[in-house]
Scaffold this active site. Structure first.
Site, PDB file in Angstrom:
ATOM      1  N   CYS A  32       0.365   0.249   0.609  1.00 19.01           N
ATOM      2  CA  CYS A  32      -0.665  -0.159   1.575  1.00 19.01           C
ATOM      3  C   CYS A  32      -1.280  -1.509   1.187  1.00 19.01           C
ATOM      4  CB  CYS A  32      -1.729   0.938   1.635  1.00 19.01           C
ATOM      5  SG  CYS A  32      -3.219   0.506   2.533  1.00 19.01           S
ATOM      6  N   CYS A  35      -5.068  -1.654   1.130  1.00 20.70           N
ATOM      7  CA  CYS A  35      -5.573  -0.924  -0.039  1.00 20.70           C
ATOM      8  C   CYS A  35      -5.616  -1.848  -1.250  1.00 20.70           C
ATOM      9  CB  CYS A  35      -4.687   0.280  -0.355  1.00 20.70           C
ATOM     10  SG  CYS A  35      -4.599   1.508   0.962  1.00 20.70           S
TER      11      CYS A  35
END
Length: 107
Positions: A32, A35
């Site tokens: 991600c 993230c």
């Protein structure tokens, strides 16, 4: 990694659900991009607010049962727990100022 510990599902039960401390959980995944963008911000905030809130990370891919339990559908999801229960949630990458305000509102 620094001050932000990566925890597993068993540790989640112990350090988040069964703890009275204020805890911010970062539900993340290694793949991600957003993230990864907020990870340094969480490290900074964990140092700044270490005496007021715990900040931990939970790998979404490794522990889907925890995500299902709390209705996490997007990554990253930041969830603040008070007295072992969800208190506030933010989904998606946010600028440092927004994440810091999210933390301050819970303290």
């Amino acid at each position: 990694m620094g001050n932000v510990a990566v925890i597993n599902a068993d540790e989640f039960a112990q350090k988040v659900e069964n703890d009275k401390e204020l805890t911010l959980v970062d539900f993340y995944a290694d793949w991600c991009g957003p993230c990864k963008m907020i990870a340094p911000v969480l490290e900074q905030l964990s140092e700044t607010y270490s005496d007021q809130i715990n900040i931990v990370k939970l790998d979404a891919d490794a522990h889907p049962e925890v995500l299902a339990k709390y209705g996490v559908r997007g990554l990253p999801t930041l969830m603040i727990f008070k007295d072992g229960a969800p208190h506030a949630t933010k989904v998606g990458a946010q600028p440092k100022s927004a994440i810091e305000e999210f933390v301050k509102e819970a303290i």
